[in-house]
Design a protein around this motif. Structure first.
Motif, mmCIF file in Angstrom:
data_model
loop_
_atom_site.group_PDB
_atom_site.id
_atom_site.type_symbol
_atom_site.label_atom_id
_atom_site.label_comp_id
_atom_site.label_asym_id
_atom_site.label_seq_id
_atom_site.Cartn_x
_atom_site.Cartn_y
_atom_site.Cartn_z
ATOM 1 N N GLY A 60 0.818 -1.212 0.000
ATOM 2 C CA GLY A 60 0.000 0.000 0.000
ATOM 3 C C GLY A 60 0.849 1.258 0.000
ATOM 4 O O GLY A 60 0.504 2.255 -0.643
ATOM 5 N N ALA A 61 1.968 1.232 0.706
ATOM 6 C CA ALA A 61 2.868 2.384 0.747
ATOM 7 C C ALA A 61 3.439 2.672 -0.632
ATOM 8 O O ALA A 61 3.533 3.826 -1.058
ATOM 9 C CB ALA A 61 3.993 2.132 1.748
ATOM 10 N N LEU A 62 3.813 1.609 -1.354
ATOM 11 C CA LEU A 62 4.341 1.797 -2.712
ATOM 12 C C LEU A 62 3.266 2.371 -3.629
ATOM 13 O O LEU A 62 3.514 3.332 -4.374
ATOM 14 C CB LEU A 62 4.860 0.468 -3.252
ATOM 15 C CG LEU A 62 5.549 0.490 -4.631
ATOM 16 C CD1 LEU A 62 6.545 -0.671 -4.743
ATOM 17 C CD2 LEU A 62 4.551 0.413 -5.779
ATOM 18 N N GLU A 63 2.072 1.803 -3.585
ATOM 19 C CA GLU A 63 1.005 2.258 -4.473
ATOM 20 C C GLU A 63 0.625 3.712 -4.179
ATOM 21 O O GLU A 63 0.394 4.510 -5.096
ATOM 22 C CB GLU A 63 -0.212 1.345 -4.326
ATOM 23 C CG GLU A 63 0.031 -0.068 -4.862
ATOM 24 C CD GLU A 63 -1.167 -0.978 -4.673
ATOM 25 O OE1 GLU A 63 -2.083 -0.608 -3.888
ATOM 26 O OE2 GLU A 63 -1.200 -2.048 -5.304
ATOM 27 N N TRP A 65 2.587 5.979 -2.897
ATOM 28 C CA TRP A 65 3.677 6.824 -3.381
ATOM 29 C C TRP A 65 3.574 7.029 -4.893
ATOM 30 O O TRP A 65 3.763 8.152 -5.383
ATOM 31 C CB TRP A 65 5.038 6.211 -3.041
ATOM 32 C CG TRP A 65 6.139 6.950 -3.748
ATOM 33 C CD1 TRP A 65 6.735 8.108 -3.362
ATOM 34 C CD2 TRP A 65 6.717 6.599 -5.017
ATOM 35 N NE1 TRP A 65 7.649 8.514 -4.315
ATOM 36 C CE2 TRP A 65 7.653 7.604 -5.325
ATOM 37 C CE3 TRP A 65 6.525 5.533 -5.895
ATOM 38 C CZ2 TRP A 65 8.412 7.572 -6.509
ATOM 39 C CZ3 TRP A 65 7.272 5.504 -7.065
ATOM 40 C CH2 TRP A 65 8.202 6.508 -7.366
ATOM 41 N N VAL A 66 3.279 5.974 -5.649
ATOM 42 C CA VAL A 66 3.172 6.098 -7.106
ATOM 43 C C VAL A 66 2.157 7.176 -7.466
ATOM 44 O O VAL A 66 2.423 8.054 -8.295
ATOM 45 C CB VAL A 66 2.771 4.752 -7.750
ATOM 46 C CG1 VAL A 66 2.382 4.956 -9.222
ATOM 47 C CG2 VAL A 66 3.927 3.757 -7.669
ATOM 48 N N LEU A 126 -3.693 0.054 -8.578
ATOM 49 C CA LEU A 126 -2.402 -0.206 -9.213
ATOM 50 C C LEU A 126 -2.034 -1.659 -8.940
ATOM 51 O O LEU A 126 -1.116 -1.960 -8.182
ATOM 52 C CB LEU A 126 -1.348 0.759 -8.662
ATOM 53 C CG LEU A 126 -1.661 2.242 -8.884
ATOM 54 C CD1 LEU A 126 -0.637 3.118 -8.188
ATOM 55 C CD2 LEU A 126 -1.740 2.565 -10.371
ATOM 56 N N GLN A 127 -2.776 -2.560 -9.563
ATOM 57 C CA GLN A 127 -2.714 -3.974 -9.220
ATOM 58 C C GLN A 127 -1.630 -4.743 -9.952
ATOM 59 O O GLN A 127 -1.466 -5.936 -9.726
ATOM 60 C CB GLN A 127 -4.070 -4.625 -9.499
ATOM 61 C CG GLN A 127 -5.164 -4.182 -8.557
ATOM 62 C CD GLN A 127 -4.974 -4.713 -7.142
ATOM 63 O OE1 GLN A 127 -4.371 -5.754 -6.944
ATOM 64 N NE2 GLN A 127 -5.474 -3.996 -6.160
ATOM 65 N N ALA A 133 3.180 1.553 -14.588
ATOM 66 C CA ALA A 133 3.846 2.193 -15.717
ATOM 67 C C ALA A 133 2.912 3.173 -16.413
ATOM 68 O O ALA A 133 3.330 4.270 -16.813
ATOM 69 C CB ALA A 133 4.332 1.131 -16.693
ATOM 70 N N LYS A 134 1.646 2.778 -16.580
ATOM 71 C CA LYS A 134 0.672 3.659 -17.233
ATOM 72 C C LYS A 134 0.457 4.925 -16.418
ATOM 73 O O LYS A 134 0.362 6.022 -16.976
ATOM 74 C CB LYS A 134 -0.644 2.915 -17.421
ATOM 75 C CG LYS A 134 -1.682 3.702 -18.206
ATOM 76 C CD LYS A 134 -2.947 2.867 -18.432
ATOM 77 C CE LYS A 134 -3.984 3.653 -19.231
ATOM 78 N NZ LYS A 134 -5.228 2.845 -19.447
#
Length: 252
Positions: A60-63, A65-66, A126-127, A133-134
């Motif tokens: 969740g932290a990565l998503e 941040w994205v 963002l699965q 990338a999109k």
């Protein structure tokens, strides 16, 4: 003689990346709490759930941040002349009534763009690596997973040889387990009572990898070359060794 402060890439000098590191710290604390409780063996408490929660928190932290870092970068790109914007941002559709407001001088174009992008991505999952990338393509024309793979290899002093496909695969493996935890209660296939085993060491390795991947994506987003002199001076959040060791599995 005073030791000079280490240089850091621009990619980690943003509030969004600092927020990611804070969220990752929460996940690491869950692991430590689980280890303490595991040693105490309290009745009626499944200490493995702390490890599962940490895994979900890290993804969740990565998503998060994205999304937030892309929006921040979009705000910067939107004030540039059209030819200098990333291709996908140049072609991004905007409501006519908002464009009319820009023409009347009621609002700035950059504000309209960020507002519209935020509305579009607010509930976007963002699965998978393609979705990431999109999303990031709004802020850069770079092939972020390809460039991130180069960064990961640099961080491990080229003791790994990840390419774009290999790094995507590594993330998918971590994501798949997150989904099993979050959507399947981490139950073994065909079993309604027994859950998959999980250990503190396994989760710690996962959190380290989430940090490596996020940092690499950040540098790719900012267009910082993977052979940058500062790229090997970025400390891992876990206690770093003088020379980082390659991962126990994956592309080597």
């Amino acid at each position: 003689m005073t030791t000079p402060a280490p240089q850091f890439p621009q990619a980690v000098q943003t509030p969004q990346f600092e927020s990611f590191r804070t969220n990752l710290t929460y996940a690491r604390r869950m692991v430590e709490a689980g280890k303490v409780l595991e040693a105490l063996s309290p009745r009626g408490v499944d200490t493995d759930d702390f490890y599962r929660a940490a895994w979900v928190q890290a993804i969740g932290a990565l998503e998060h941040w994205v999304q937030e870092e892309t929006l921040r970068q979009v705000a910067e790109e939107a004030v540039k002349a059209s030819p200098d914007m990333p291709k996908r941002l140049r072609e991004y559709p905007l409501p006519l009534h908002r464009m009319e407001a820009v023409q009347r001088g009621e609002v700035r174009l950059a504000e309209v763009v960020v507002e519209r992008v935020r509305e579009d991505v607010a509930y976007r999952a963002l699965q998978n690596p393609d979705a990431i990338a999109k999303m990031m393509a709004l802020a850069t024309d770079a092939k972020v997973w390809r460039d991130a793979a180069k960064w990961v290899n640099r961080r491990f002093r080229h003791r790994t040889s990840f390419d774009e496909k290999g790094l995507r695969g590594k993330y998918v493996t971590l994501l798949r387990r997150r989904n099993q935890i979050a959507h399947e209660a981490d139950l073994l296939d065909g079993d309604h009572t027994q859950r998959r085993p999980i250990t503190a060491a396994e989760v710690t390795d996962t959190l380290d990898w989430i940090e490596h991947i996020t940092l690499a994506l950040a540098c790719a987003l900012h267009g910082e070359p993977s052979n940058s002199a500062v790229s090997s001076g970025i400390p891992a959040q876990a206690a770093p060794a003088p020379v980082m060791q390659p991962p126990p599995s994956g592309n080597t």
